[in-house]
Design a protein around this motif. Sequence first.
Motif, short mmCIF file in Angstrom:
data_model
loop_
_atom_site.label_atom_id
_atom_site.label_comp_id
_atom_site.label_asym_id
_atom_site.label_seq_id
_atom_site.Cartn_x
_atom_site.Cartn_y
_atom_site.Cartn_z
N LYS A 22 34.39 50.63 43.36
CA LYS A 22 33.80 51.53 44.36
C LYS A 22 32.60 50.85 45.02
O LYS A 22 32.47 50.86 46.25
CB LYS A 22 33.38 52.84 43.70
CG LYS A 22 32.54 53.73 44.58
CD LYS A 22 32.02 54.95 43.82
CE LYS A 22 30.82 55.55 44.49
NZ LYS A 22 30.36 56.77 43.82
N PRO A 79 34.12 57.91 39.97
CA PRO A 79 35.17 57.27 39.17
C PRO A 79 35.08 57.63 37.70
O PRO A 79 34.02 58.02 37.21
CB PRO A 79 34.90 55.77 39.36
CG PRO A 79 34.05 55.69 40.57
CD PRO A 79 33.25 56.96 40.62
N GLU A 111 35.12 50.13 35.41
CA GLU A 111 35.89 49.24 36.28
C GLU A 111 36.07 49.86 37.67
O GLU A 111 35.88 49.20 38.69
CB GLU A 111 37.25 48.93 35.66
CG GLU A 111 38.09 48.00 36.49
CD GLU A 111 39.43 47.71 35.85
OE1 GLU A 111 40.43 47.72 36.58
OE2 GLU A 111 39.49 47.49 34.62
N GLN A 112 36.42 51.13 37.70
CA GLN A 112 36.59 51.81 38.98
C GLN A 112 35.24 51.98 39.70
O GLN A 112 35.19 51.87 40.92
CB GLN A 112 37.28 53.17 38.78
CG GLN A 112 38.75 53.05 38.42
CD GLN A 112 39.58 52.53 39.58
OE1 GLN A 112 39.75 53.20 40.59
NE2 GLN A 112 40.09 51.31 39.45
N GLU A 113 34.18 52.20 38.94
CA GLU A 113 32.84 52.28 39.55
C GLU A 113 32.47 50.93 40.19
O GLU A 113 31.92 50.89 41.29
CB GLU A 113 31.79 52.69 38.52
CG GLU A 113 30.37 52.74 39.06
CD GLU A 113 30.14 53.78 40.15
OE1 GLU A 113 29.31 53.52 41.05
OE2 GLU A 113 30.79 54.85 40.13
N ALA A 148 45.37 58.08 35.94
CA ALA A 148 44.27 58.76 36.63
C ALA A 148 44.75 60.03 37.29
O ALA A 148 44.06 61.06 37.26
CB ALA A 148 43.64 57.82 37.66
N HIS A 192 42.19 56.48 42.45
CA HIS A 192 42.18 55.12 41.94
C HIS A 192 41.92 54.14 43.08
O HIS A 192 42.27 54.42 44.23
CB HIS A 192 43.54 54.82 41.29
CG HIS A 192 43.57 53.60 40.46
ND1 HIS A 192 44.11 52.42 40.91
CD2 HIS A 192 43.16 53.36 39.20
CE1 HIS A 192 44.02 51.51 39.95
NE2 HIS A 192 43.44 52.06 38.91
N LEU A 193 41.33 53.00 42.75
CA LEU A 193 41.13 51.91 43.70
C LEU A 193 41.79 50.66 43.15
O LEU A 193 41.83 50.46 41.93
CB LEU A 193 39.63 51.63 43.90
CG LEU A 193 38.75 52.78 44.37
CD1 LEU A 193 37.30 52.33 44.44
CD2 LEU A 193 39.22 53.31 45.71
N ASP A 194 42.28 49.82 44.05
CA ASP A 194 42.88 48.56 43.63
C ASP A 194 42.74 47.54 44.76
O ASP A 194 43.05 47.84 45.91
CB ASP A 194 44.37 48.74 43.31
CG ASP A 194 45.02 47.45 42.84
OD1 ASP A 194 44.71 47.02 41.72
OD2 ASP A 194 45.80 46.87 43.61
#
Length: 179
Positions: free
Chosen positions: A25, A16, A20-22, A173, A112-114
Motif C-alpha cells: 500500500k 490492510p 506485507e499488504q501495508e 483475503a 488485496h494488492l499485487d
Amino acid sequence: MTLHSDAVSVLGGWQPVDREQEALKQAYLGFLGARDDACARSCEPGHITASALVLDATAERTLLTLHPRVGRWLQLGGHCEPTDETLLGAALREATEESGIRGLRVEAQPIHLDVHPITCSLGVPTRHFDVRFLVRAPVGAQPVRSAESVDLQWWPLDSLPANVDDLLPMIDAALARLR
C-alpha cells in the motif's frame, strides 16, 4: 475527482490485514505520489490496474479466465481506461466485460494488492500495480466468454486449477472479508 486522486483516496483509506499488504500500500501511494500518469496504460515504469475476484452467490466458487497472453487461469481485470473515474468502477467494468454477467456487486474497499512484472500492450517490460476488489455474482449467474479470454469457468474454491497458488492470498483475503 480524477482516477488518480480516487486511487490515492481509496488506498489511503484502506486498512490492510498484514504487514506485507501495508508495505505494498505504501509503495503504491509512493508511486502515485511520484507519477501523475500512474493510472495510465502509457506509463512505462508501471501502471495501476484494477481486477476483480468474482465469487458466486454462495461464495463457494470463483470465476477465472484462461488468459490468452499469460496462458494461466487468473481473476478478471485489466488496465484502467481514460473514461474510468474510480478504481472500483474500473474493476466492475472489467468484471462485467470479461464475464458477460449483469448485476455484479463490488465491495467498496480493496481486498488485496499485487505487483507483477509483465510485457503488456506497451510491448516493453513493465509492472502492473494491481488493486483487487471482491465482486459478487447474482444467484444463477452464467458467464459468457469474451474475446479477451481463451476460456472462462467457475471453479470450486476447494478444487482450483493447477498453477494458481499466487491467487490464494487474494482468495483468503476475500473469504476473511465475508466472515
